[in-house]
Design an enzyme around this catalytic site. Structure first.
Site, PDB file in Angstrom:
ATOM      1  N   LYS A 130     -31.733   1.829  -5.797  1.00 38.03           N
ATOM      2  CA  LYS A 130     -32.707   0.988  -6.488  1.00 38.03           C
ATOM      3  C   LYS A 130     -32.117   0.351  -7.740  1.00 38.03           C
ATOM      4  O   LYS A 130     -32.656  -0.596  -8.273  1.00 38.03           O
ATOM      5  CB  LYS A 130     -33.970   1.772  -6.825  1.00 38.03           C
ATOM      6  CG  LYS A 130     -33.760   2.973  -7.731  1.00 38.03           C
ATOM      7  CD  LYS A 130     -35.091   3.660  -7.984  1.00 38.03           C
ATOM      8  CE  LYS A 130     -34.913   5.031  -8.601  1.00 38.03           C
ATOM      9  NZ  LYS A 130     -34.472   6.072  -7.643  1.00 38.03           N
ATOM     10  N   LYS A 177     -24.985   7.513 -14.793  1.00 36.69           N
ATOM     11  CA  LYS A 177     -26.223   6.940 -15.323  1.00 36.69           C
ATOM     12  C   LYS A 177     -26.156   6.679 -16.817  1.00 36.69           C
ATOM     13  O   LYS A 177     -26.911   5.858 -17.342  1.00 36.69           O
ATOM     14  CB  LYS A 177     -27.416   7.858 -14.998  1.00 36.69           C
ATOM     15  CG  LYS A 177     -27.790   7.814 -13.529  1.00 36.69           C
ATOM     16  CD  LYS A 177     -29.107   8.535 -13.246  1.00 36.69           C
ATOM     17  CE  LYS A 177     -29.509   8.319 -11.776  1.00 36.69           C
ATOM     18  NZ  LYS A 177     -30.668   9.111 -11.386  1.00 36.69           N
ATOM     19  N   LYS A 226     -23.392   2.570  -2.357  1.00 35.34           N
ATOM     20  CA  LYS A 226     -24.581   3.089  -1.668  1.00 35.34           C
ATOM     21  C   LYS A 226     -25.792   2.227  -1.991  1.00 35.34           C
ATOM     22  O   LYS A 226     -25.891   1.659  -3.087  1.00 35.34           O
ATOM     23  CB  LYS A 226     -24.820   4.557  -2.031  1.00 35.34           C
ATOM     24  CG  LYS A 226     -25.366   4.799  -3.423  1.00 35.34           C
ATOM     25  CD  LYS A 226     -25.963   6.209  -3.531  1.00 35.34           C
ATOM     26  CE  LYS A 226     -26.777   6.292  -4.828  1.00 35.34           C
ATOM     27  NZ  LYS A 226     -27.592   7.493  -4.924  1.00 35.34           N
TER      28      LYS A 226
HETATM   29  P1  ADP Z   1     -31.579   6.038  -5.868  1.00 36.99           P
HETATM   30  O1  ADP Z   1     -30.144   6.374  -5.574  1.00 36.99           O
HETATM   31  O2  ADP Z   1     -31.992   4.737  -5.265  1.00 36.99           O
HETATM   32  O3  ADP Z   1     -31.897   6.160  -7.334  1.00 36.99           O
HETATM   33  P2  ADP Z   1     -32.807   8.624  -5.599  1.00 36.99           P
HETATM   34  O4  ADP Z   1     -31.753   9.130  -6.504  1.00 36.99           O
HETATM   35  O5  ADP Z   1     -34.215   8.614  -6.074  1.00 36.99           O
HETATM   36  O6  ADP Z   1     -32.441   7.143  -5.106  1.00 36.99           O
HETATM   37  O7  ADP Z   1     -32.673   9.415  -4.233  1.00 36.99           O
HETATM   38  C1  ADP Z   1     -33.702  10.090  -3.551  1.00 36.99           C
HETATM   39  C2  ADP Z   1     -33.147  10.726  -2.295  1.00 36.99           C
HETATM   40  O8  ADP Z   1     -32.601   9.728  -1.444  1.00 36.99           O
HETATM   41  C3  ADP Z   1     -31.995  11.704  -2.554  1.00 36.99           C
HETATM   42  O9  ADP Z   1     -32.094  12.784  -1.637  1.00 36.99           O
HETATM   43  C4  ADP Z   1     -30.767  10.915  -2.252  1.00 36.99           C
HETATM   44  O10 ADP Z   1     -29.699  11.730  -1.812  1.00 36.99           O
HETATM   45  C5  ADP Z   1     -31.245  10.000  -1.148  1.00 36.99           C
HETATM   46  N1  ADP Z   1     -30.526   8.719  -1.179  1.00 36.99           N
HETATM   47  C6  ADP Z   1     -30.599   7.777  -2.149  1.00 36.99           C
HETATM   48  N2  ADP Z   1     -29.852   6.711  -1.865  1.00 36.99           N
HETATM   49  C7  ADP Z   1     -29.281   6.984  -0.649  1.00 36.99           C
HETATM   50  C8  ADP Z   1     -28.400   6.250   0.206  1.00 36.99           C
HETATM   51  N3  ADP Z   1     -27.973   5.036  -0.101  1.00 36.99           N
HETATM   52  N4  ADP Z   1     -28.023   6.820   1.386  1.00 36.99           N
HETATM   53  C9  ADP Z   1     -28.468   8.062   1.727  1.00 36.99           C
HETATM   54  N5  ADP Z   1     -29.301   8.793   0.971  1.00 36.99           N
HETATM   55  C10 ADP Z   1     -29.718   8.274  -0.205  1.00 36.99           C
HETATM   56 NA    NA Z   2     -29.728   8.402  -7.179  1.00 40.43          NA
END
Ligand code: ADP
Ligand code: NA
Length: 328
Positions: free
Chosen positions: A200, A114, A197
């Site tokens: 957002k 990040k 993956k």
């Molecule tokens: P992002 O990666 O979009 O910023 P977050 O970090 O807010 O999302 O993740 C929130 C939850 O969703 C966490 O438990 C994370 O492990 C899960 N998560 C986020 N992206 C994925 C993904 N592509 N596949 C599976 N789980 C995910």
């Molecule tokens: Na994340």
């Protein structure tokens, strides 16, 4: 005999959760309510580690809570609350920061990702210490399990290390939590880049729970696949098709083998079109319930206030014990 306890949080940093959040984590939150004592929070303290607009943050915090209720978090059975309503999170966070090595925190790969390509003074210290606050979130509840996606495994390790260190120095206080990771959906991939993956931070290949399902269907139709034509599950060679099968299977409850058999002789186009329809059917009632919760702010406030109250019944005692042990 008390049920094992789970704790998990999600950041209110987008207007909508995406399918990776839902399949990787939130769906497990719902299922675990049947067997576990659950604490679920919208982690707004974490959300200000990157610059926020206060109005937008407030709206997203409420929309996040509404989505959690809409997907099936039941406030009668689980404690659903907003992190900033429970001051013990930040208070324990400070104590744990003082137990964490600077180098140890610097090894967190999510921080490295990040903060990469950014000037040092544009990255907040909060972003650096974020995993320590996350450890506090978990340890405060003496949680047995933490349902998360695969990307959170390293943070869970840090949490366990800090719990162990505190217990060794000050006497047994914290439980060492286990990650609860559902293998099949631990990682949902980006529809445009099935090697990354879904996240957002890369909006193009992300499907959102609150977007117009027509838009989602279009994203499924234009998902990147390979040049072959056979629908088989083969994550190494056919990442795109395999990702679509995983999503389809999770949303429909049908096994991947069953889907593969069913699509024998059909093309990628059929699979993509049908998946768009499956998703639309899944998400329509969720969207309707979200609107219902957002149209009744007083009810939502009541649910969140009750959740925070139940959380504090646990956290106030744990923080008192911590303070006493560290010498306050
Ligand atoms: P992002 O990666 O979009 O910023 P977050 O970090 O807010 O999302 O993740 C929130 C939850 O969703 C966490 O438990 C994370 O492990 C899960 N998560 C986020 N992206 C994925 C993904 N592509 N596949 C599976 N789980 C995910
Ligand atoms: Na994340």
């Amino acid at each position: 005999q008390r049920r094992p306890r789970v704790l998990s949080g999600i950041q209110p940093t987008a207007d909508s959760f995406h399918l990776g959040n839902y399949l990787g984590a939130l769906r497990q939150w719902v299922a675990l309510q049947d067997t576990h004592e659950a604490f679920y929070c919208v982690v707004d303290l974490h959300a200000i580690t990157v610059e926020q607009d206060p109005k937008v943050l407030r709206a997203r915090t409420r929309a996040s809570a509404a989505q959690l209720l809409a997907i099936g978090i039941d406030p009668e059975r689980s404690s659903l609350f907003v992190q900033s309503h429970v001051p013990e999170h930040a208070q324990l966070g400070w104590v744990l920061e003082c137990l964490t090595g600077f180098g140890e925190a610097g090894r967190m790969t999510q921080f490295k990702d990040k903060s990469a390509r950014q000037a040092a003074d544009r990255i907040s210290v909060g972003l650096f210490t974020y995993p320590i606050l996350q450890a506090a979130d978990i340890l405060l509840y003496r949680a047995d399990f933490v349902p998360v996606g695969e990307d959170q495994r390293q943070h869970l390790e840090l949490t366990r290390d800090l719990a162990q260190r505190f217990n060794t120095r000050f006497g047994k206080t914290f439980k060492l939590p286990e990650p609860y990771i559902v293998k099949d959906t631990a990682k949902i991939y980006d529809l445009q880049d099935p090697t990354a993956k879904m996240s957002k931070s890369v909006p193009a290949g992300m499907v959102e729970l609150l977007e117009d399902p027509k838009r989602s269907a279009k994203k499924f139709r234009s998902a990147v696949t390979d040049t072959g034509r056979e629908i088989v599950y083969d994550p190494a060679e056919k990442a795109g098709v395999s990702n679509l099968l995983v999503i389809y299977s999770a949303l429909s409850g049908r096994s991947i083998d069953d889907l593969v058999a069913d699509y024998d002789g059909k093309g990628y186009g059929d699979l993509k079109k049908d998946l768009g329809e499956v998703f639309t059917e899944f998400v329509a009632p969720i969207q309707q319930r979200v609107r219902g919760y957002l149209d009744d702010p007083a009810e939502l406030d009541k649910v969140l206030a009750r959740g925070a109250e139940r959380a504090r019944e646990v956290t106030s005692g744990v923080l008192r014990a911590v303070h006493e042990r560290v010498g306050f």
